[in-house]
Design a protein around this motif. Structure first.
Motif, mmCIF file in Angstrom:
data_model
loop_
_atom_site.group_PDB
_atom_site.id
_atom_site.type_symbol
_atom_site.label_atom_id
_atom_site.label_comp_id
_atom_site.label_asym_id
_atom_site.label_seq_id
_atom_site.Cartn_x
_atom_site.Cartn_y
_atom_site.Cartn_z
ATOM 1 N N ALA A 239 -3.463 -25.274 -2.419
ATOM 2 C CA ALA A 239 -2.008 -25.337 -2.488
ATOM 3 C C ALA A 239 -1.572 -26.652 -3.119
ATOM 4 O O ALA A 239 -2.369 -27.592 -3.260
ATOM 5 C CB ALA A 239 -1.420 -25.217 -1.083
ATOM 6 N N ALA A 240 -0.306 -26.726 -3.479
ATOM 7 C CA ALA A 240 0.219 -27.976 -4.043
ATOM 8 C C ALA A 240 0.035 -29.132 -3.064
ATOM 9 O O ALA A 240 -0.306 -30.258 -3.466
ATOM 10 C CB ALA A 240 1.690 -27.799 -4.397
ATOM 11 N N SER A 241 0.242 -28.865 -1.770
ATOM 12 C CA SER A 241 0.117 -29.926 -0.758
ATOM 13 C C SER A 241 -1.311 -30.439 -0.662
ATOM 14 O O SER A 241 -1.550 -31.648 -0.561
ATOM 15 C CB SER A 241 0.583 -29.400 0.600
ATOM 16 N N THR A 242 -2.268 -29.527 -0.673
ATOM 17 C CA THR A 242 -3.660 -29.957 -0.541
ATOM 18 C C THR A 242 -4.185 -30.534 -1.851
ATOM 19 O O THR A 242 -5.009 -31.457 -1.834
ATOM 20 C CB THR A 242 -4.546 -28.806 -0.051
ATOM 21 N N PHE A 243 -3.717 -30.018 -2.993
ATOM 22 C CA PHE A 243 -4.183 -30.562 -4.271
ATOM 23 C C PHE A 243 -3.777 -32.017 -4.428
ATOM 24 O O PHE A 243 -4.530 -32.830 -4.982
ATOM 25 C CB PHE A 243 -3.629 -29.748 -5.443
ATOM 26 N N GLU A 244 -2.605 -32.390 -3.934
ATOM 27 C CA GLU A 244 -2.164 -33.776 -4.060
ATOM 28 C C GLU A 244 -3.144 -34.714 -3.366
ATOM 29 O O GLU A 244 -3.481 -35.780 -3.884
ATOM 30 C CB GLU A 244 -0.761 -33.933 -3.480
ATOM 31 N N VAL A 245 -3.639 -34.302 -2.189
ATOM 32 C CA VAL A 245 -4.628 -35.132 -1.489
ATOM 33 C C VAL A 245 -5.968 -35.095 -2.203
ATOM 34 O O VAL A 245 -6.624 -36.128 -2.389
ATOM 35 C CB VAL A 245 -4.786 -34.671 -0.025
ATOM 36 N N ILE A 246 -6.387 -33.910 -2.637
ATOM 37 C CA ILE A 246 -7.660 -33.791 -3.357
ATOM 38 C C ILE A 246 -7.637 -34.628 -4.635
ATOM 39 O O ILE A 246 -8.614 -35.285 -4.992
ATOM 40 C CB ILE A 246 -7.943 -32.306 -3.663
ATOM 41 N N ARG A 247 -6.517 -34.630 -5.311
ATOM 42 C CA ARG A 247 -6.385 -35.372 -6.568
ATOM 43 C C ARG A 247 -6.457 -36.877 -6.339
ATOM 44 O O ARG A 247 -7.043 -37.607 -7.155
ATOM 45 C CB ARG A 247 -5.063 -35.001 -7.239
ATOM 46 N N THR A 248 -5.871 -37.355 -5.257
ATOM 47 C CA THR A 248 -5.723 -38.797 -5.068
ATOM 48 C C THR A 248 -6.719 -39.420 -4.089
ATOM 49 O O THR A 248 -6.959 -40.627 -4.144
ATOM 50 C CB THR A 248 -4.306 -39.119 -4.568
ATOM 51 N N GLN A 249 -7.307 -38.615 -3.191
ATOM 52 C CA GLN A 249 -8.138 -39.199 -2.136
ATOM 53 C C GLN A 249 -9.563 -38.670 -2.065
ATOM 54 O O GLN A 249 -10.342 -39.122 -1.226
ATOM 55 C CB GLN A 249 -7.464 -38.989 -0.770
ATOM 56 N N VAL A 250 -9.907 -37.725 -2.936
ATOM 57 C CA VAL A 250 -11.266 -37.174 -2.946
ATOM 58 C C VAL A 250 -11.996 -37.728 -4.165
ATOM 59 O O VAL A 250 -11.510 -37.617 -5.296
ATOM 60 C CB VAL A 250 -11.234 -35.640 -2.961
ATOM 61 N N GLN A 251 -13.162 -38.307 -3.933
ATOM 62 C CA GLN A 251 -13.874 -38.998 -5.008
ATOM 63 C C GLN A 251 -14.687 -38.065 -5.900
ATOM 64 O O GLN A 251 -14.871 -38.332 -7.087
ATOM 65 C CB GLN A 251 -14.805 -40.069 -4.430
ATOM 66 N N ALA A 252 -15.197 -36.966 -5.359
ATOM 67 C CA ALA A 252 -16.025 -36.059 -6.157
ATOM 68 C C ALA A 252 -16.078 -34.695 -5.491
ATOM 69 O O ALA A 252 -15.966 -34.575 -4.265
ATOM 70 C CB ALA A 252 -17.443 -36.616 -6.311
ATOM 71 N N VAL A 253 -16.243 -33.656 -6.315
ATOM 72 C CA VAL A 253 -16.412 -32.287 -5.838
ATOM 73 C C VAL A 253 -17.655 -31.707 -6.509
ATOM 74 O O VAL A 253 -17.760 -31.704 -7.738
ATOM 75 C CB VAL A 253 -15.192 -31.400 -6.158
ATOM 76 N N GLY A 254 -18.618 -31.260 -5.717
ATOM 77 C CA GLY A 254 -19.825 -30.632 -6.245
ATOM 78 C C GLY A 254 -19.710 -29.123 -6.177
ATOM 79 O O GLY A 254 -18.953 -28.576 -5.362
ATOM 80 N N THR A 255 -20.447 -28.434 -7.027
ATOM 81 C CA THR A 255 -20.455 -26.973 -7.007
ATOM 82 C C THR A 255 -21.879 -26.464 -6.838
ATOM 83 O O THR A 255 -22.846 -27.140 -7.201
ATOM 84 C CB THR A 255 -19.842 -26.377 -8.291
ATOM 85 N N VAL A 256 -21.981 -25.239 -6.292
ATOM 86 C CA VAL A 256 -23.297 -24.671 -5.986
ATOM 87 C C VAL A 256 -23.339 -23.203 -6.385
ATOM 88 O O VAL A 256 -22.331 -22.507 -6.380
ATOM 89 C CB VAL A 256 -23.630 -24.802 -4.490
#
Length: 318
Positions: A239-256
């Motif tokens: 969601a827009a609310s969660t993406f804002e945190v993911i964009r600004t406070q999450v350093q990396a996202v891995g995929t599997v």
């Protein structure tokens, strides 16, 4: 847009739900540490009430409802774990819980929702069908929608897992969560950074439902047209609310890959002697496939749920 909860709101949620949830244990494995090249601490939310971390957010939201609203019941749409958690939280207040679930929801998760008291309605496996069915229930009953992740009280409840983990293992360098709609990683990021501003927040997704990875890369929410994975709890679009945190406070996202998550699910069974569902295995798989920068770090890994159909284990040979 709904705003992510503040650190104070997460602390308040923790007080609110303290009598309703479990303080789940943290496990470790020397073998997995050696393989990954990091010190791993597994937060076992598969042992949470209702079998998943979702109980934290559901109780946070339901217990915060004013009495007049609560009396009309609550409604949500869910692939299983949030629906079961919401039904359990609603039962604690003696109110109705209406849950819309895709008809493709595993029978074990349908059973879990019903046994906690959910009034379950199945629909076509599309977001539009879920929302339409929930809207019809709201129109007929006046029930309050408790969204699985785009809800500040739900996110605050999910964030309590990080507060608890950092009390159990205070010197973590990073916390790793799977990403579905993003409620868990958003709440965990705000909570963890409230305790330690320098801690790294990492995420993991199935390659077939990698909207958070795509969205971070593009700078805007980029849905996957037809998300597909055994990790049914991670198929929602952020969601827009969660993406804002993911964009600004999450350093990396891995995929599997699917094969990697199945292998990780089995490895946890073998090494930690606990059952986790496919969604929980995704962050473990991201550690094992090397898609996240964790070498030499102390990493808390949230194992989000353990609601598994034991008749349909993905590595079983027919």
């Amino acid at each position: 847009m709904i705003a992510a909860p503040s650190f104070a709101a997460i602390q308040a949620a923790r007080e609110r739900i303290a009598g309703s949830i479990r303080r789940t244990p943290v496990l470790s494995s020397d073998f997995l540490d050696q393989e990954v090249g990091a010190k791993l601490f597994f937060k076992c939310e598969n042992l949470q009430v209702s079998g998943a971390f979702k109980a934290r957010g559901a109780f946070s939201a339901v217990l915060n409802l004013p009495a007049a609203l609560a009396a009309r019941g609550v409604v949500t749409h869910s692939s299983g774990n949030h629906g079961a958690a919401l039904a359990l939280a609603a039962r604690s207040r003696g109110i109705a819980a209406y849950v819309v679930a895709p008809r493709t929801t595993p029978a074990s998760k349908q059973q879990n929702m019903r046994r906690y008291g959910a009034q379950l309605q199945l629909c076509e496996p599309t977001l539009a069908a879920r929302q339409a069915a929930a809207d019809e229930i709201i129109a007929a009953t006046g029930a309050t929608l408790i969204h699985p992740f785009d809800n500040a009280d739900v996110m605050a409840g999910q964030g309590t897992v990080a507060l608890e983990l950092l009390e159990q293992v205070p010197d973590l360098d990073a916390i790793l969560c799977p990403i579905g709609g993003g409620g868990l990683i958003s709440g965990a990021a705000v909570a963890a950074h409230g305790v330690n501003a320098g801690i790294r927040i990492l995420g993991a997704e199935p390659a077939g439902a990698d909207d958070a990875w795509r969205s971070r890369s593009a700078g805007v929410i980029t849905p996957v047209a037809q998300p597909a994975s055994l990790a049914d709890g991670l198929l929602a679009t952020i969601a827009a609310s969660t993406f804002e945190v993911i964009r600004t406070q999450v350093q990396a996202v891995g995929t599997v890959s699917e094969a990697q998550l199945v292998a990780a699910m089995r490895r946890v069974w073998e090494e930690l002697k606990i059952i986790i569902e496919a969604s929980s295995a995704v962050p473990v798989a991201a550690l094992l496939n090397g898609s996240l920068p964790v070498a030499g770090l102390r990493v808390g890994v949230v194992l989000t749920g353990g609601n598994v159909d034991l008749q349909r284990l993905p590595w079983k040979q027919d």
